[in-house]
Design an enzyme around this catalytic site. Structure first.
Site, PDB file in Angstrom:
ATOM      1  N   HIS A 208       1.040  -1.303  -0.106  1.00 12.67           N
ATOM      2  CA  HIS A 208      -0.065  -0.139  -0.240  1.00 12.67           C
ATOM      3  C   HIS A 208       0.821   1.076   0.017  1.00 12.67           C
ATOM      4  O   HIS A 208       1.707   1.642   0.924  1.00 12.67           O
ATOM      5  CB  HIS A 208      -0.988  -0.023   1.288  1.00 12.67           C
ATOM      6  CG  HIS A 208      -1.705   1.389   1.371  1.00 12.67           C
ATOM      7  ND1 HIS A 208      -2.922   1.114   1.649  1.00 12.67           N
ATOM      8  CD2 HIS A 208      -1.161   2.394   1.590  1.00 12.67           C
ATOM      9  CE1 HIS A 208      -3.665   2.596   1.962  1.00 12.67           C
ATOM     10  NE2 HIS A 208      -2.465   3.306   1.802  1.00 12.67           N
ATOM     11  N   ARG A 292      -8.812  13.988   3.430  1.00 15.03           N
ATOM     12  CA  ARG A 292      -8.649  14.551   4.536  1.00 15.03           C
ATOM     13  C   ARG A 292      -7.003  14.562   5.015  1.00 15.03           C
ATOM     14  O   ARG A 292      -6.348  14.052   4.162  1.00 15.03           O
ATOM     15  CB  ARG A 292      -9.238  13.831   5.721  1.00 15.03           C
ATOM     16  CG  ARG A 292      -8.704  12.381   5.617  1.00 15.03           C
ATOM     17  CD  ARG A 292      -9.249  11.442   6.855  1.00 15.03           C
ATOM     18  NE  ARG A 292      -8.627  10.100   6.710  1.00 15.03           N
ATOM     19  CZ  ARG A 292      -8.825   9.214   6.195  1.00 15.03           C
ATOM     20  NH1 ARG A 292      -9.666   9.128   5.115  1.00 15.03           N
ATOM     21  NH2 ARG A 292      -7.904   8.028   6.084  1.00 15.03           N
TER      22      ARG A 292
HETATM   23  C1  MV4 Z   1      -7.261  -4.286  -2.884  1.00 20.96           C
HETATM   24  C2  MV4 Z   1      -6.334  -5.524  -2.477  1.00 20.96           C
HETATM   25  C3  MV4 Z   1      -6.162  -6.288  -3.354  1.00 20.96           C
HETATM   26  N1  MV4 Z   1      -6.726  -5.998  -4.570  1.00 20.96           N
HETATM   27  N2  MV4 Z   1      -7.615  -4.110  -3.862  1.00 20.96           N
HETATM   28  C4  MV4 Z   1      -7.203  -2.634   1.715  1.00 20.96           C
HETATM   29  C5  MV4 Z   1      -7.809  -1.426   2.328  1.00 20.96           C
HETATM   30  C6  MV4 Z   1      -8.319  -0.718   0.974  1.00 20.96           C
HETATM   31  N3  MV4 Z   1      -7.766   0.655   0.947  1.00 20.96           N
HETATM   32  C7  MV4 Z   1      -7.686  -1.392  -0.085  1.00 20.96           C
HETATM   33  N4  MV4 Z   1      -7.392  -2.511   0.482  1.00 20.96           N
HETATM   34  C8  MV4 Z   1      -7.044  -3.682  -0.378  1.00 20.96           C
HETATM   35  N5  MV4 Z   1      -7.598  -3.551  -1.644  1.00 20.96           N
HETATM   36  C9  MV4 Z   1      -7.538  -5.203  -4.696  1.00 20.96           C
HETATM   37  N6  MV4 Z   1      -8.087  -4.852  -6.243  1.00 20.96           N
HETATM   38  C10 MV4 Z   1      -6.000  -5.686  -1.010  1.00 20.96           C
HETATM   39  C11 MV4 Z   1      -6.298  -4.710  -0.071  1.00 20.96           C
HETATM   40  C12 MV4 Z   1      -5.824  -5.136   1.123  1.00 20.96           C
HETATM   41  C13 MV4 Z   1      -4.686  -4.319   1.573  1.00 20.96           C
HETATM   42  C14 MV4 Z   1      -4.142  -3.223   1.117  1.00 20.96           C
HETATM   43  C15 MV4 Z   1      -3.102  -2.595   1.598  1.00 20.96           C
HETATM   44  C16 MV4 Z   1      -2.584  -2.959   2.998  1.00 20.96           C
HETATM   45  C17 MV4 Z   1      -3.101  -3.903   3.657  1.00 20.96           C
HETATM   46  C18 MV4 Z   1      -4.311  -4.586   2.988  1.00 20.96           C
HETATM   47  C19 MV4 Z   1      -4.791  -5.552   3.515  1.00 20.96           C
HETATM   48  C20 MV4 Z   1      -5.810  -6.467   3.133  1.00 20.96           C
HETATM   49  C21 MV4 Z   1      -6.254  -6.053   1.911  1.00 20.96           C
END
Ligand code: MV4
Length: 445
Positions: A208, A292
């Site tokens: 992320h 924000r």
């Molecule tokens: C995702 C993903 C995988 N594929 N979208 C979690 C928070 C939200 N802002 C978006 N998230 C995710 N979206 C797709 N298409 C995996 C996550 C996700 C995640 C992302 C960043 C950090 C930790 C995470 C934990 C679980 C899932």
């Protein structure tokens, strides 16, 4: 510049905003609930107004009470901080109708970017890569099946009005898809008042990465580089850092430019965070925009030497951004650990209570953002975050060493906190190598 503002928040962010205001010679009116009557920062306000009982819905979320306080306090503007009303379009509209400046984006920009499907469309128009997925919303289950077959499993079912991981489901097959469409839809309807869903390809073990933006009301927008917020547990960030340890200079520049293009297309002003997923091949995909200032903003402040809260106040007062992109330099490495009152023996459940002994860390390269003190009661009514420890050093290795040292100094007794969990993360050899993904906490802690 404003001469007097209201701070519609509590805890460490209320204190953070008071500090920025005092340095800018802005008077502050600070609201508080009955549960926060002994808060340490209230003595730093020019005026305080008790707006109701502990329950957020009867105090920090009650728009009419907050506006009454703004009226009594005779303020020109309201800073919403993060959480509570910070992303409430209706609140931003009412502020405008009352002639009080909402320190944040326009309600129109909030509305546009708060709708994840519209945000995806905007990103696409801005030539920013998005996660492959549905063109628009999923109309019904037959539509879902059709779209899923087009993209291929595994998929992520997400709520159009969601964000931060709520109303989200991984789906591996048609059976999953059918149940997710129902259950996630119902969850989103209950949480956001909007049960509409969309589909995205599931990015496996991503990182992320998010870009900090500040834009003025004259059409200028700047990026303040990225933060890596991959270390999360149940969508709660635990450790954040800048720069992202695996980004090369070229990709990083492309990422930051992409974030700026989205913000400019949205005619956005004030602080924003543009979130991306980074896959194993270091390809990035836009996911959402947070409208924000965020909890982890100090990480960016440390590496850029810029005060983001002061910038928010300046651009909200109508001032043009004086700095140019090339003036924003990124120096060294910053890491933040969030210290929450939580019990590792009880599934990390919030663990509120009175702090009997409080000795925060300090020394070279250490910043602590907190409003806690000896005798402070961590209330069960609110978020369990007690403090943020932020370190800044020339290299990542040194930053990790400073964070280890800072966490070892930190005494919070007798309540249980996330200090041991943060120590475990910071001391892990995979964290040192930067070899982490979104499953790290679940797998290694
Ligand atoms: C995702 C993903 C995988 N594929 N979208 C979690 C928070 C939200 N802002 C978006 N998230 C995710 N979206 C797709 N298409 C995996 C996550 C996700 C995640 C992302 C960043 C950090 C930790 C995470 C934990 C679980 C899932």
């Amino acid at each position: 510049m404003f001469s007097r503002i209201l701070i519609a928040n509590r805890g460490e962010i209320a204190l953070r905003i008071i500090r920025a205001c005092r340095e800018l010679d802005i008077e502050t009116v600070v609201i508080y609930s009955e549960a926060d009557k002994d808060a340490s920062y209230l003595r730093l306000a020019d005026e305080t107004v008790c707006i109701g009982p502990a329950s957020p819905s009867a105090s920090y979320l009650d728009i009419s009470r907050i506006l009454s306080a703004a009226e009594i306090g005779d303020v020109e503007a309201i800073h919403p901080g993060y959480g509570f009303l910070a992303e409430n379009i209706n609140f931003a509209k009412i502020c405008r109708d009352c002639g009080i400046k909402f320190i944040g984006p326009s309600p129109e920009a909030m509305q546009l970017l708060g709708d994840k499907v519209q945000a995806r469309k905007l990103a696409k128009k801005a030539d920013v890569p998005i996660v492959p997925g549905s063109e628009g919303i999923i109309e019904d289950i037959d539509d879902a099946v059709k779209v899923a077959e087009g993209i291929g499993y595994p998929l992520m079912m997400k709520a159009v009005s969601g964000g931060g991981g709520r109303g989200m489901r991984i789906v591996h097959n048609e059976e999953n898809l059918r149940s997710a469409f129902k259950s996630a839809g119902a969850e989103a309807k209950a949480a956001f008042g909007d049960g509409t869903m969309y589909l995205e390809k599931f990015i496996i073990k991503p990182r992320h990465v998010e870009v900090q933006i500040m834009a003025d009301e004259k059409g200028n927008a700047l990026h303040f580089y990225e933060r890596d917020c991959t270390i999360q547990r149940r969508h709660q960030k635990m450790v954040e850092e800048s720069p992202c340890p695996v980004l090369d200079e070229r990709t990083r520049e492309k990422l930051c430019e992409a974030a700026l293009r989205i913000i400019k297309k949205a005619k956005y002003s004030n602080a924003a965070t543009v979130e991306f997923l980074l896959d194993k091949d270091n390809k990035f995909y836009f996911i959402e925009v947070n409208t924000r200032i965020q909890v982890e903003h100090p990480v960016t402040e440390m590496v850029t030497g810029r005060d983001l809260i002061k910038l928010q106040l300046e651009v909200a007062s109508g001032k043009e951004l004086e700095i140019e992109q090339r003036d924003i330099k990124h120096t060294g490495v910053a890491i933040e650990c969030r210290i929450n009152a939580e019990d590792p023996e009880n599934n990390f459940a919030p663990c509120p209570g009175r702090i009997e002994r409080y000795i925060p860390p300090g020394g070279p390269g250490v910043r602590v953002d907190s409003c806690a003190y000896q005798g402070w009661n961590v209330s069960p009514n609110y978020d369990s975050m007690i403090a943020k420890v932020i370190v800044h050093q020339r290299t990542r290795t040194e930053a990790i060493a400073t964070m280890k040292r800072a966490l070892s100094e930190f005494v919070i007794e007798p309540i249980k906190t996330s200090i041991p969990a943060c120590q475990e993360i910071i001391s892990h050899n995979l964290f040192a190598k930067g070899k982490i993904d979104t499953d790290f906490v679940e797998r290694h802690l």
